[in-house]
Design a protein around this motif. Structure first.
Motif, PDB file in Angstrom:
ATOM      1  N   GLU A  95       0.851  -1.144  -0.135  1.00  0.00           N
ATOM      2  CA  GLU A  95       0.102   0.032  -0.143  1.00  0.00           C
ATOM      3  C   GLU A  95       0.821   1.369  -0.147  1.00  0.00           C
ATOM      4  OE1 GLU A  95      -2.739  -0.573   3.234  1.00  0.00           O
ATOM      5  OE2 GLU A  95      -4.075  -1.870   1.900  1.00  0.00           O
ATOM      6  N   ALA A  96       2.151   0.953   0.497  1.00  0.00           N
ATOM      7  CA  ALA A  96       3.039   2.433   0.411  1.00  0.00           C
ATOM      8  C   ALA A  96       3.868   2.339  -0.706  1.00  0.00           C
ATOM      9  CB  ALA A  96       3.740   2.205   1.777  1.00  0.00           C
ATOM     10  N   GLY A  97       3.664   1.108  -1.625  1.00  0.00           N
ATOM     11  CA  GLY A  97       4.472   1.279  -2.813  1.00  0.00           C
ATOM     12  C   GLY A  97       5.991   0.618  -2.729  1.00  0.00           C
ATOM     13  N   LEU A  98       6.008  -0.034  -1.560  1.00  0.00           N
ATOM     14  CA  LEU A  98       7.503  -1.006  -1.195  1.00  0.00           C
ATOM     15  C   LEU A  98       7.145  -2.220  -1.671  1.00  0.00           C
ATOM     16  CD1 LEU A  98       7.981   0.608   2.190  1.00  0.00           C
ATOM     17  CD2 LEU A  98       9.650   0.496   0.740  1.00  0.00           C
ATOM     18  N   SER A  99       8.189  -2.640  -2.253  1.00  0.00           N
ATOM     19  CA  SER A  99       8.529  -4.136  -2.653  1.00  0.00           C
ATOM     20  C   SER A  99       9.030  -4.809  -1.603  1.00  0.00           C
ATOM     21  CB  SER A  99       9.419  -4.500  -3.962  1.00  0.00           C
ATOM     22  OG  SER A  99      10.786  -3.802  -3.545  1.00  0.00           O
ATOM     23  N   CYS A 100       8.889  -5.971  -1.388  1.00  0.00           N
ATOM     24  CA  CYS A 100       9.399  -6.719  -0.126  1.00  0.00           C
ATOM     25  C   CYS A 100       9.693  -8.173  -0.554  1.00  0.00           C
ATOM     26  CB  CYS A 100       8.218  -6.815   0.990  1.00  0.00           C
ATOM     27  SG  CYS A 100       8.662  -7.760   2.322  1.00  0.00           S
ATOM     28  N   ASN A 101      10.743  -8.851  -0.344  1.00  0.00           N
ATOM     29  CA  ASN A 101      11.029 -10.164  -0.745  1.00  0.00           C
ATOM     30  C   ASN A 101      11.276 -10.755   0.784  1.00  0.00           C
ATOM     31  OD1 ASN A 101      11.859 -10.330  -3.597  1.00  0.00           O
ATOM     32  ND2 ASN A 101      12.718  -8.396  -2.830  1.00  0.00           N
ATOM     33  N   VAL A 102      10.518 -11.818   1.163  1.00  0.00           N
ATOM     34  CA  VAL A 102      10.404 -12.568   2.397  1.00  0.00           C
ATOM     35  C   VAL A 102      11.122 -13.647   2.368  1.00  0.00           C
ATOM     36  CG1 VAL A 102       8.831 -13.380   4.043  1.00  0.00           C
ATOM     37  CG2 VAL A 102       8.163 -11.214   2.815  1.00  0.00           C
ATOM     38  N   VAL A 103      11.872 -14.001   3.490  1.00  0.00           N
ATOM     39  CA  VAL A 103      12.556 -15.221   3.757  1.00  0.00           C
ATOM     40  C   VAL A 103      12.272 -15.653   4.963  1.00  0.00           C
ATOM     41  CG1 VAL A 103      14.708 -16.380   3.958  1.00  0.00           C
ATOM     42  CG2 VAL A 103      14.413 -14.551   2.191  1.00  0.00           C
ATOM     43  N   ALA A 104      11.646 -16.958   5.324  1.00  0.00           N
ATOM     44  CA  ALA A 104      11.305 -17.555   6.404  1.00  0.00           C
ATOM     45  C   ALA A 104      12.647 -18.272   7.118  1.00  0.00           C
ATOM     46  CB  ALA A 104      10.143 -18.223   6.374  1.00  0.00           C
TER      47      ALA A 104
END
Length: 134
Positions: A95-104
């Motif tokens: 919603e803020a236009g931020l990409s995010c790559n998630v690693v668990a």
């Protein structure tokens, strides 16, 4: 400490922490990181080994990359089978236009966001945590 599964507690207790430094995603052939690199993430793919390393290490090893990230750790011990944390975090950042790559990881979730907006991402996550605890 038991891993948390409740979405409300996961969100209100996520306590995001921004690691110092700049991190890059790069790839090399094979399945083993070369000497001199200390990756914070490795992923074996059919095309090669993906490494997330500090930008300085990648530069010293002459590795190519095109994405420089800030590394945020959500400090709550999230269960690997917990439902909704990744979606809620991704939605708030999107919603803020931020990409995010998630690693668990086994204990925590790790987010890689554009370096130049990493502090903003932490502030958004802290706001999400504060609103989830009400």
């Amino acid at each position: 400490m038991n891993a948390e599964r409740d979405l409300g507690r996961l969100l209100s207790g996520m306590a995001p922490v921004l690691h110092p430094g700049r991190f890059v995603f790069t790839t090399i052939p094979g399945t083993t990181a070369p000497p001199g690199l200390s990756p914070v993430v490795t992923v074996v793919e059919d095309e090669g080994l993906t490494l997330v390393v500090q930008q300085e290490e990648a530069d010293a090893a002459r590795l190519t990359y095109d994405y420089v990230a800030g590394w945020i750790t959500l400090r709550i011990h999230s269960a690997l089978d917990a439902v909704g944390l990744t979606a809620a975090v991704a939605q708030a950042l999107a919603e803020a236009g931020l990409s995010c790559n998630v690693v668990a990881g086994f204990h925590h979730d790790h987010l890689f966001v554009p370096h130049e907006r990493a502090a903003e991402a932490v502030a958004l996550l802290e706001r999400l945590a504060n609103h989830s605890g009400q």
